[in-house]
Write an enzyme that holds these catalytic residues in place. Structure first.
Site: not given
Lengths: 295, 390
Positions: A101, A170
Site C-alpha cells: 500500500e 479490519h
C-alpha cells in the site's frame, strides 16, 4: 455535482437546517448536497454497481483516468466494484498491484503529480494506514507547499468502518482522521445514487479526494457514526453547532452516538456492543427528546 | 504557474547556450570537443555492462559544468550565511560538496526527463531551472520564493522537478509514479528518483523497486551515498552498504559521485538504458557533504575533521573539474577566476533581490489549500470569527 464536501459529513439536521445555512456554509452545503443526490425515479442498483458504472463512465470519458489496487483487475475487485473493467480497458488502465500500500499509493500520487488521474483503491481503509503518509503529506499538502505549482488530481477509494466479524484490525472508521486534513476532500456516500455521483465528481475533481463508504444518520440533536467517540466526526459536528446560531435553537445538549471506545472484538455477542444499532439510537433519541434545557 | 522570474527558461528549454566567455574560449584551440579518460575506479557494475571510461564532451559543456558547480556552491554558502543571520528558519540542508551529482545529471538529461529527490534539494532546483533569487527568497519565506514562500527549504519544485520532499523515502514511490506516467503517456523520458544512504533501507523504496521492475518503468533510482544518514554512518544503518546492489533484480552501477564527468557518463548510460525499454536501473553516487546534515548539525560529532578536510583537499568536485579544464587547455586561469567572480556577483545580487522581496500577502494563507474554484466555499481559521470565504 456542485458542492463537494470538505469534511466527511453526510448528516441531516432537519430542524436547525435554516440556522445552519446562515451561519455555517460547510454543513449547509452538506445538507443541500445530500438532498440533491436523492432524486426521485431512475434505475435501482446496488452501491457496487453504481460505483462500477461511475468508474466505467469516467474511464471512457478521460484517457488519463486509471485504476490501481489489489485484485482490481483479474479478480474483478475484492468486492466486485471493478468488475469487467480489465476486460473493457485492458491492463494499461486497470492495474493489479502487489500488496504494498505504501508503495502503490505513493506511485499513484506521483503519477497524479505528473498529469494522470489515478483512482487508487484500498481493499479497506484499514490497509491504507500504511499509506497514510503519502495521502496526507504527499497528496493533500503538496499543492499548498508548492505555492500552487504542483497538482494532485487523485481519488482514493475503499470500504471504511465496520463489517461483521472482522475484528479489531479490519473495522476502524477513518472519517475523523482524513476529515481533519486540509487539502483533502473527503466524501462518504449514503446510497447508490450518492455513490455514483460522488465517485464521478471525485474523479473529475482536481483535488485529492478520499471516498469512504459508511452509514451515518443524525436527527436534530443526536449525531450517529461508526467511528470511535473521542475526537470524532460527531465531536466536530457538535463543535460547529455550538459555535453557530444553531446553538440557540437547541432544546437539549447534542448527544453523540458512536462506536464504542474499544478495539472491535470478534465474538458476535461482544461485537454487538461495538457499533450503534437501531435500539441504541432509538434509546438515545427518546432520552434526548425527554430532556429540555431549564426544565 | 511559475513566473519567468522564478524559472530560468533558457535552462529548462535549451541544453546549450553560448555566452561571450565561451565564444572567447573557442578561439584558444581549434577542436570543439575533447576526449577525457575517466579513472578506472570511476564505476563498478552489478548485472550490467560498465559505461565507457572514455568521455567525449564539448568544451562549452565543460565550462558550463564548471560555472554551474561554482554558482551552486556560492548559492549554498550564501544560504549558510543567511541561516546563521537567522533570516532562514527551520530546516536547511545544504549540498556543499555534492555539486557534481546535480550538475553531472543535468548535463546528461533533457528538459523532458524528470527528477525527484528529498530535502537536500536546492542544487537540483537550480539545475532544473529555478532562479537563484527564487530559491533564496523561498528560504527566506518571501513572496518571490519559488513556492511563494509557503514551502521553504524542503519544498521547491519546477515543471520537471518534483521536489523537495520532507518525508525520508516517500519520494521514491512518488518517483516510480512519475516514471509510470511517462510510460503511460508515451513520453520517451527517464525519471530519476534520488534518495540517500539513510533512506535506502526504507520499505517503500523496495516497494518502488518491485513495481518498477514488474511493470518495466523507465525509472532510475539514484542513491546519493554521502556516507552518513544524519549522524549515523552507513555501516551502522545498513546491513548491506553496497547500495548499487540493493535492487537485487534491478541492475546497478556504483559511480564516483565527486567526479562530474563520471556522473554525467553514468546518467547518460542510465537514461539510455531505461528509455530503450530495459526497465529500471539503480545508480549509487559515492559523494560527500562538507557541512552537517542540516544547519542544526555541526557535522563533526560523528566524523573527524580530518576526514572532511581530506575530502575537500583530494576529492572536491570543483577542484577536480578545474584541473581538467586547465589540463586540456579549455580555459585559462584568468577566465576561471572571471567565472568565479561572476558567480559571486550573481549570487550576491540574488541575495539582495531575495531580501528585498516582501513576505507573502496574508491572503495567500488561504490560497492553494484546494485548487482554485473547485467548490470549497469556506475555510476556518484559528477561531470561528477567523475564516475565509472564497
Amino acid at each position: 455535482m456542485s458542492s463537494m464536501l470538505k469534511k466527511a459529513v453526510t448528516v441531516s439536521i432537519p430542524s436547525v437546517r435554516q440556522a445552519l445555512a446562515r451561519s455555517n456554509p460547510v454543513l449547509a452545503n452538506a445538507l443541500l448536497a445530500k438532498r440533491s443526490y436523492n432524486s426521485k425515479g431512475g434505475v435501482e442498483m446496488t452501491v457496487r454497481d453504481a460505483l462500477n458504472s461511475a468508474l466505467e463512465e469516467e474511464m471512457t470519458a478521460d484517457e488519463k483516468v486509471y485504476l490501481l489496487g489489489e485484485e482490481v483487475g483479474q479478480y474483478n475487485g475484492a468486492y466486485k466494484v471493478s468488475k469487467g473493467l480489465l476486460d473493457k480497458f485492458g491492463p494499461k488502465r486497470v492495474i493489479d498491484t502487489p500488496i504494498t500500500e505504501s508503495g502503490f499509493c505513493g506511485l499513484a500520487v506521483g503519477s497524479a503529480f505528473a498529469g494522470l488521474k489515478p483512482v487508487c483503491e484500498f481493499m479497506t481503509w484499514n490497509f491504507a494506514m500504511q499509506a497514510i503518509d503519502q495521502i496526507v503529506n504527499s497528496a493533500a499538502k503538496t499543492h499548498y507547499m508548492s505555492g500552487g505549482n504542483v497538482d494532485c488530481p487523485i481519488t482514493f477509494r475503499g470500504p471504511n468502518g465496520a463489517a461483521a466479524g472482522v475484528a479489531a484490525q479490519h473495522s476502524q472508521c477513518f472519517a475523523a482522521w482524513y476529515g481533519s486534513v486540509p487539502g483533502l476532500k473527503v466524501v462518504s456516500p449514503w446510497n447508490s445514487e450518492d455513490a455514483k455521483g460522488l465517485l464521478k465528481a471525485a474523479i473529475r475533481d482536481p483535488n485529492p479526494v478520499t471516498i469512504i463508504k459508511s452509514v451515518k444518520k443524525t436527527n436534530r440533536l443526536v449525531t450517529v457514526e461508526g467511528g470511535w467517540p473521542q475526537y470524532g466526526v460527531g465531536s466536530e459536528i457538535c463543535a460547529q453547532i455550538m459555535e453557530s446560531e444553531a446553538f440557540d435553537h437547541l432544546d437539549a445538549p447534542v448527544v453523540r452516538v458512536t462506536g464504542a471506545d474499544v478495539p472491535t472484538p470478534y465474538a458476535q455477542n461482544l461485537e454487538a456492543f461495538a457499533f450503534p444499532d437501531t435500539e441504541v439510537i432509538a434509546r438515545v433519541v427518546k432520552r434526548t427528546l425527554n430532556k429540555k434545557i431549564g426544565a | 504557474m511559475l513566473s519567468s522570474q522564478k524559472i530560468n527558461l533558457a535552462k529548462v528549454a535549451a541544453k546549450a547556450f553560448i555566452t561571450p566567455l565561451t565564444v572567447r574560449t573557442f578561439a584558444s584551440s581549434a577542436a570543439r570537443s575533447v576526449n577525457i579518460n575517466l579513472h578506472k575506479g570511476s564505476f563498478e557494475s552489478y548485472n550490467c555492462d560498465l559505461p565507457s571510461l572514455d568521455v567525449e564532451i564539448s568544451k562549452e559543456e565543460l565550462v558550463r559544468m564548471y560555472r554551474s558547480m561554482v554558482t551552486m556552491r556560492r548559492m549554498e554558502m550564501a544560504s549558510d550565511g543567511l541561516y546563521k543571520a537567522k533570516l532562514i528558519r527551520g530546516f536547511c540542508h545544504l549540498c556543499t560538496g555534492q555539486e557534481a551529482v546535480a550538475v553531472g545529471m543535468e548535463t546528461a538529461l533533457t528538459a523532458e526527463d524528470k527528477i525527484i529527490t528529498a530535502y537536500r534539494c536546492h542544487g537540483f532546483t537550480y539545475m532544473r531551472g529555478g532562479s537563484i533569487t527564487s530559491i533564496l527568497a523561498e528560504l527566506l519565506g518571501r513572496k518571490a520564493g519559488i513556492s511563494g514562500g509557503k514551502g521553504g527549504s524542503m519544498h521547491m519544485f519546477t515543471p520537471n522537478f518534483f521536489g523537495g520532499n520532507g518525508i525520508v523515502g516517500a519520494q521514491v514511490p512518488l518517483g516510480a509514479g512519475i516514471a509510470f506516467a511517462q510510460k503511460y503517456l508515451g513520453h520517451k523520458a527517464a525519471t530519476f528518483s534520488l534518495y540517500g544512504d539513510g533512506a535506502s533501507n526504507q520499505g517503500q523504496v523496495f516497494e518502488a523497486y518491485n513495481m518498477a521492475k514488474l511493470w518495466e518503468l523507465p525509472a532510475v533510482f539514484v542513491c546519493e551515498n554521502n556516507r552518513y544518514g544524519m549522524g549515523t554512518a552507513a555501516n551502522r544503518s545498513s546491513a548491506n552498504t553496497s547500495y548499487f546492489k540493493r535492487g537485487d533484480y534491478i541492475p546497478g552501477l556504483k559511480v564516483n559521485g565527486m567526479d562530474v564527468l563520471a556522473v554525467h557518463q553514468a546518467v547518460a548510460y542510465a537514461k539510455e538504458w531505461t528509455v530503450s525499454g530495459k526497465g529500471p536501473l539503480l545508480l549509487e553516487m559515492e559523494t560527500y557533504r562538507y557541512g552537517g546534515h542540516s544547519m542544526s548539525d555541526p557535522g563533526t560529532t560523528y566524523r573527524t575533521r580530518e576526514e572532511i578536510q581530506h575530502m575537500r583537499s583530494n576529492n572536491d568536485p570543483i577542484t577536480g573539474l578545474k584541473q581538467r579544464l586547465l589540463e586540456f587547455n579549455i580555459i585559462t586561469e584568468d577566465e576561471m577566476k572571471a567565472i568565479d567572480k561572476a558567480a559571486r556577483v550573481e549570487v550576491d545580487q540574488a541575495v539582495e533581490e531575495a531580501k528585498a522581496s516582501g513576505e507573502p500577502d496574508l491572503s495567500e494563507f488561504w490560497t492553494q489549500i484546494y485548487q482554485k474554484d473547485s467548490g470549497v466555499p469556506y475555510v476556518r481559521g484559528r477561531e470561528p470569527e477567523e475564516f475565509h470565504r472564497y
